[in-house]
Design an enzyme around this catalytic site. Structure first.
Site: not given
Ligand SMILES: *Cc1c(COP(=O)(O)O)cnc(C)c1O
Length: 464
Positions: A77, A129-130, A220, A263, A455
């Site tokens: 933990y 990003f969204d 980011d 990613k 969507h």
């Molecule tokens: C995917 C992504 C996020 C969010 O990450 P999650 O792991 O899906 O929560 C933030 N910024 C960018 C540029 C991304 O591609």
């Protein structure tokens, strides 16, 4: 100098040790699947998809070294060895002082903005990003997109279309005042702008403006390695630098970052938050404990931390990055040769088709992107995603009137290390068939929709 002959063909720099079968389907089967899913590709089960290009997030293949690391996972933990390896790997590459694990990128965002932003603040970014935008707005702050003008032009071949407009940044700071801007973000690569990179020159220029006003810079960093490789390819003075040293230099200009390890972390789940600020780190860890977990696991299993520690080092491998960028380029070039209008040049992780330009007989509110993505599924079992008026159209809640999005795109995202060249050749062949019949493609109407993020769950019907 090496006298070894180099060949032009870029091969997958790996062999396949473990396979996952895909199920072949017929057009008649897919027709039924589509009807059952109300023509919403998010509602289709994976076993009914042949080539899944819905997203590159968490859909890649791990390496044998990562699977070995999974077995080393220490599930203590507190203070696990997995965390120590995770922290060491990130410090080695990113160089930040405090490393905070989270279950995804958006969890890192929520914590960062909760700690740094308040109502009425403004957060500049090239393009948010969204989830980033949503987390900024959730704090009552305003998310400002300041990408350069080329970033909005789908046909511009400018090499760094993810760059921030430095003049606009300076003007924004002078207009709203330094005290309203708790931090500035840069998304590398710029996902919402087609996966386009940000140059080192631009990072430095942005940093110089921020130093003047004493505003911290955060990346980011979801696709930091792809961004660094584009710098190596396109910014002359970096041609002979290693990608790792380019990443280290990029990060040296920042005060911290958020990261979605799904990613360029090369894993199926995970993320982290970094900062050099001791006080912020303390506040962030307090919040982390509230919703994610103790600071040495942050909502992840020890084995997940180990897989990230290895994945972050593997993503810097330049044979991998060469293949990764070549895959997107290959798909993009072939689609363009068929006649597809695509966002140029292809970014690191996806190819975007301009459905509005391809299907001029459909109005934006007949959802040309939806029509094209449904047709790619019907024709060949290929799952893509509409990024247009279905995703970003605005519905007035009182009048029901709908405003279309600025662009009608279909994204073909490439999961990491997952598909072979013949998979991509198959996609191109299917796309050629669809292109030849483009004038027959019908529009769609939405028959049912939720109020938010429609969507994912909306129902559609083809127009007769
Ligand atoms: C995917 C992504 C996020 C969010 O990450 P999650 O792991 O899906 O929560 C933030 N910024 C960018 C540029 C991304 O591609």
């Amino acid at each position: 100098m090496s006298f070894e002959k180099t060949f032009r063909t870029v091969i997958e720099p790996f062999i396949i040790k473990s396979i996952e079968p895909i199920r072949m389907t017929t057009r008649a089967e897919r027709e039924k699947v589509l009807q059952k899913a109300d023509y919403n590709l998010f509602k289709i089960n994976s076993q009914d998809v042949l080539i899944d290009l819905l997203t590159d997030s968490g859909t890649g293949a791990m390496s044998s070294e990562q699977w070995a690391a999974i077995m080393r996972g220490d599930e203590s933990y507190a203070g696990s060895q997995s965390f120590q390896r995770f922290e060491k790997s990130i410090k080695d590459i990113f160089g930040f002082k405090h490393i905070i694990p989270t279950h995804q990128g958006r969890a890192a965002e929520r914590i960062l903005f909760s700690v740094m932003c308040k109502n009425g603040d403004v957060v500049p970014n090239n393009i948010h990003f969204d989830t980033t935008r949503a987390n900024v707005e959730f704090q009552g702050a305003v998310a400002e997109d300041l990408v350069i003008i080329e970033g909005h032009n789908t046909q511009s071949y400018f090499p760094f279309k993810g760059n921030m407009d430095v003049k606009k940044l300076k003007k924004l700071i002078q207009t709203v005042g330094r005290d309203k801007i708790p931090l500035c973000m840069l998304t590398i690569t710029n996902n919402s702008g087609g996966g386009q990179p940000v140059s080192m020159e631009n990072i430095k220029a942005v940093k110089n403006v921020l130093i003047e006003f004493d505003i911290p810079l955060y990346f980011d960093a979801a696709r930091f390695a792809e961004n660094a490789y584009f710098i190596k390819l396109r910014e002359k003075e970096y041609a002979s630098h290693s990608v790792k040293s380019i990443v280290q230099e990029m990060m040296s200009y920042a005060d911290g970052c958020t990261m979605s390890a799904k990613k360029d972390g090369m894993v199926n789940i995970g993320g982290f938050l970094c900062t050099n600020d001791d006080l912020l780190a303390k506040q962030e860890k307090d919040l982390l404990i509230l919703t994610e977990g103790f600071p040495t696991y942050g909502g992840l299993a020890g084995r997940d931390l180990d897989a990230i520690a290895v994945g972050l080092q593997e993503v810097l491998n330049e044979d991998y990055l060469r293949y990764r960028i070549a895959e997107a380029q290959y798909l993009g070039e072939h689609l363009a040769k068929i006649g597809y209008p695509i966002v140029q040049p292809p970014g690191g992780h996806a190819v975007y088709i301009d459905a509005k330009a391809m299907l001029p007989h459909l109005k934006p509110l007949e959802y040309p992107g939806q029509s094209l993505s449904v047709e790619l599924y019907l024709a060949g079992g290929i799952r893509t995603v509409e990024i247009g008026s279905v995703m970003f159209g605005k519905v007035d809640q009182t009048t029901g009137e709908e405003t279309p999005a600025e662009m009608e795109l279909v994204r073909l995202a490439l999961p990491r290390r997952t598909h072979t060249q013949s998979h991509i050749d198959y996609v191109i062949e299917v796309a050629r068939d669809v292109f030849e019949k483009r004038q027959e493609l019908t529009g769609y109407k939405i028959t049912e929709q939720p109020r938010y993020l429609r969507h994912f769950t909306a129902n559609f019907e083809p127009k007769k």
